[in-house]
Enzyme design. Sequence first.
Site, PDB file in Angstrom:
ATOM      1  CB  SER A 136       2.666 -12.850  55.584  1.00 36.30           C
ATOM      2  OG  SER A 136       2.435 -12.406  54.263  1.00 36.30           O
ATOM      3  CE1 TYR A 148      -2.439 -15.358  54.946  1.00 35.89           C
ATOM      4  CE2 TYR A 148      -1.591 -13.397  53.845  1.00 35.89           C
ATOM      5  CZ  TYR A 148      -1.388 -14.654  54.366  1.00 35.89           C
ATOM      6  OH  TYR A 148      -0.131 -15.210  54.328  1.00 35.89           O
TER       7      TYR A 148
END
Length: 224
Positions: A136, A148
Amino acid sequence: MSKVLFITGASSGIGAATARAAVDAGHKVALVARSEDKLNDLVTELGEDHAIALPCDVTDVSAQTTAFEAAATRFGQIDAVFANAGLGATGKGTEGGDIDNFRTMIDVNIFALTVTCKLAIAHLKQSKGHLLLTGSRAAHATLPGSVYGATKWFVRGYAENLHAELAEQGVRVTNINPGMVDTPFFDEGKPDALRPEDVAGAVMYALGQPDRVVIPSLQIYPMR
């Protein structure tokens, strides 16, 4: 040359888009996710000659083991594994986050990912194949308190460690790092975000490189 791709998180979003792109390119796909109905619909769309549905909770080691065995039995070998399954946060940061969500994110984004990679290695050593991980943009920035984001920092470092482990054995490793993608990952549409097909294109680009080439990390961000 036709390849066999094993894709986790394949029932929607990036995983499903990658499966479609792979079959369009003449490859075959083993589709792994919890949603059996969605997987079966995707197999119907892609054709049973090109795809197999393997319902599986990726946090279940025995279930993942069975899925790999089924894919190898059906198609004869596995040439690429896309460790794509992932889960997002339900709250902002650590203070505003939910502890149960922390556990689930860590189980899926870290533990299950390492299981996928470990089980992939024996197959990819045989095929001199390719291991791809969904990272990501969150692993290339500091997001205040984001659990996250921290899981994706793990993916970034782990991909580099896997490259160091597997390069001499002829296995390529690529960390695919998308920015925001308009997928079911979010509760509302993101019109300025990437589309799943954009990320699938990046996966196919990495897979399509000559054997002498490895792309360790590939960033793909929306313009805005």
